[in-house]
Design a protein around this motif. Structure first.
Motif, PDB file in Angstrom:
ATOM      1  N   VAL A 188       0.804  -1.221   0.000  1.00 56.25           N
ATOM      2  CA  VAL A 188       0.000   0.000   0.000  1.00 56.25           C
ATOM      3  C   VAL A 188       0.837   1.272   0.000  1.00 56.25           C
ATOM      4  O   VAL A 188       0.335   2.344  -0.345  1.00 56.25           O
ATOM      5  N   ALA A 189       2.114   1.197   0.360  1.00 60.07           N
ATOM      6  CA  ALA A 189       2.952   2.394   0.351  1.00 60.07           C
ATOM      7  C   ALA A 189       3.183   2.912  -1.071  1.00 60.07           C
ATOM      8  O   ALA A 189       3.501   4.091  -1.257  1.00 60.07           O
ATOM      9  N   GLY A 190       3.027   2.039  -2.056  1.00 62.12           N
ATOM     10  CA  GLY A 190       3.133   2.442  -3.463  1.00 62.12           C
ATOM     11  C   GLY A 190       2.016   1.772  -4.238  1.00 62.12           C
ATOM     12  O   GLY A 190       2.257   0.900  -5.067  1.00 62.12           O
ATOM     13  N   ILE A 191       0.797   2.182  -3.946  1.00 57.32           N
ATOM     14  CA  ILE A 191      -0.366   1.430  -4.398  1.00 57.32           C
ATOM     15  C   ILE A 191      -0.518   1.423  -5.915  1.00 57.32           C
ATOM     16  O   ILE A 191      -1.160   0.535  -6.480  1.00 57.32           O
ATOM     17  N   HIS A 192       0.102   2.383  -6.624  1.00 55.96           N
ATOM     18  CA  HIS A 192       0.042   2.405  -8.082  1.00 55.96           C
ATOM     19  C   HIS A 192       0.660   1.140  -8.686  1.00 55.96           C
ATOM     20  O   HIS A 192       0.294   0.727  -9.780  1.00 55.96           O
ATOM     21  N   ARG A 193       1.580   0.511  -7.946  1.00 53.12           N
ATOM     22  CA  ARG A 193       2.201  -0.727  -8.442  1.00 53.12           C
ATOM     23  C   ARG A 193       1.180  -1.856  -8.512  1.00 53.12           C
ATOM     24  O   ARG A 193       1.257  -2.736  -9.373  1.00 53.12           O
ATOM     25  N   LEU A 194       0.220  -1.857  -7.590  1.00 52.70           N
ATOM     26  CA  LEU A 194      -0.849  -2.848  -7.616  1.00 52.70           C
ATOM     27  C   LEU A 194      -1.804  -2.587  -8.765  1.00 52.70           C
ATOM     28  O   LEU A 194      -2.211  -3.509  -9.476  1.00 52.70           O
ATOM     29  N   PHE A 195      -2.170  -1.316  -8.974  1.00 50.43           N
ATOM     30  CA  PHE A 195      -3.129  -0.980 -10.026  1.00 50.43           C
ATOM     31  C   PHE A 195      -2.611  -1.371 -11.408  1.00 50.43           C
ATOM     32  O   PHE A 195      -3.399  -1.735 -12.290  1.00 50.43           O
ATOM     33  N   ASP A 196      -1.304  -1.336 -11.595  1.00 46.44           N
ATOM     34  CA  ASP A 196      -0.725  -1.717 -12.879  1.00 46.44           C
ATOM     35  C   ASP A 196      -0.943  -3.200 -13.200  1.00 46.44           C
ATOM     36  O   ASP A 196      -0.903  -3.597 -14.363  1.00 46.44           O
ATOM     37  N   ARG A 197      -1.165  -4.020 -12.178  1.00 47.29           N
ATOM     38  CA  ARG A 197      -1.320  -5.470 -12.367  1.00 47.29           C
ATOM     39  C   ARG A 197      -2.730  -5.959 -12.059  1.00 47.29           C
ATOM     40  O   ARG A 197      -2.978  -7.169 -12.046  1.00 47.29           O
ATOM     41  N   LEU A 198      -3.647  -5.052 -11.817  1.00 47.12           N
ATOM     42  CA  LEU A 198      -4.961  -5.407 -11.317  1.00 47.12           C
ATOM     43  C   LEU A 198      -5.732  -6.321 -12.258  1.00 47.12           C
ATOM     44  O   LEU A 198      -6.452  -7.230 -11.818  1.00 47.12           O
ATOM     45  N   ALA A 199      -5.601  -6.136 -13.557  1.00 45.83           N
ATOM     46  CA  ALA A 199      -6.338  -6.954 -14.528  1.00 45.83           C
ATOM     47  C   ALA A 199      -6.006  -8.428 -14.376  1.00 45.83           C
ATOM     48  O   ALA A 199      -6.857  -9.298 -14.598  1.00 45.83           O
TER      49      ALA A 199
END
Length: 251
Positions: free
Chosen positions: A154-165
């Motif tokens: 969660v400290a760099g949550i954009h990294r999760l959004f990039d792989r969400l699909a």
């Protein structure tokens, strides 16, 4: 185990093996007593996978003997929380033993594994990798395809959004996290898949060796999240594999 029992019964049926010889081969069921351990050979018939050796706090000699006896009747055997010293001892007796260093697991694999479905194993940070790898390797040895998505905390949550699909394509998701343990709730709020949350002992003092992450996960307001014990990557991988294979059977 099922295959070996079936083979013995067919040999009796064809007259290639006497009843007495068959009894001798099957007499270790339901367990084999080696004084310091009672090896549960019936586990594979009941649960679908042989008894798994928890190597931590066992001597290398004890782990070696247990695994040596297990591989006599099973084609896949694993030991968790195994040090390199334990692996070297097992390897001295079982030449085809292999070591998964990151996962701290020893395995003997004497059959081709049919990989099915899809499990995602994700973790919040690099420090969580040993637990995440324990979960991932467990899934793979038991027959599940695994995709690893690491360092998406969660400290760099954009990294999760990039792989969400990719998360939406899995049958089940394992989420490993230390510190405050928020990642499973975040993933659960975004993806309609069963989630197995694994708290790790990673964190500073108030983390209480994983207790804060465990309590966060247990108190999640997101439905559909199951929580295993602190650092229990094996338990998460075992459950994820069971869910994944059940989903695949229904397709």
């Amino acid at each position: 185990m099922k295959e070996k029992v079936r083979e013995i019964l067919y040999k009796v049926k064809r007259g290639e093996l006497s009843i007495e010889d068959a009894i001798d081969r099957l007499k270790i069921l339901p367990y084999e007593d080696v004084q310091f351990a009672k090896i549960d050979h019936l586990r594979a018939l009941i649960r679908g996978f042989p008894e798994v050796v928890f190597a931590e706090r066992k001597t290398p000699e004890q782990v070696m003997e247990i695994m040596e006896r297990l591989v006599k009747v099973n084609n896949r055997v694993i030991a968790t929380r195994a040090s390199k010293e334990i692996f070297d001892k097992v390897k001295s007796k079982i030449e085809d033993a292999i070591y998964f260093e990151k996962a701290r697991m020893v395995a003997v694999l004497r059959e081709e594994i049919e990989m099915k479905g899809k499990v995602i194993v994700s973790c919040a940070g690099t420090a969580d990798l040993p637990v995440a790898e324990e979960a991932a390797v467990t899934c793979e040895i038991m027959g599940s395809n695994v995709e690893r998505i690491y360092d998406v905390g969660v400290a760099g949550i954009h990294r999760l959004f990039d792989r969400l699909a990719e998360f939406h394509k899995a049958n089940v998701i394992v989420v490993v996290a230390g510190m405050e343990g928020a990642l499973p709730s975040l993933v659960g709020g975004l993806v309609a898949r069963p989630i197995i949350a694994v708290p790790t002992s990673v964190g500073y003092g108030a983390n209480f060796n994983g207790l804060s992450a465990l309590l966060t996960m247990l108190n999640s307001c997101v439905p559909g999240i199951a929580v295993v014990n602190i650092d229990n990557g094996f338990g998460a991988g075992y459950l994820a594999n069971m869910i994944n294979l059940m989903v695949e059977e229904k397709k």
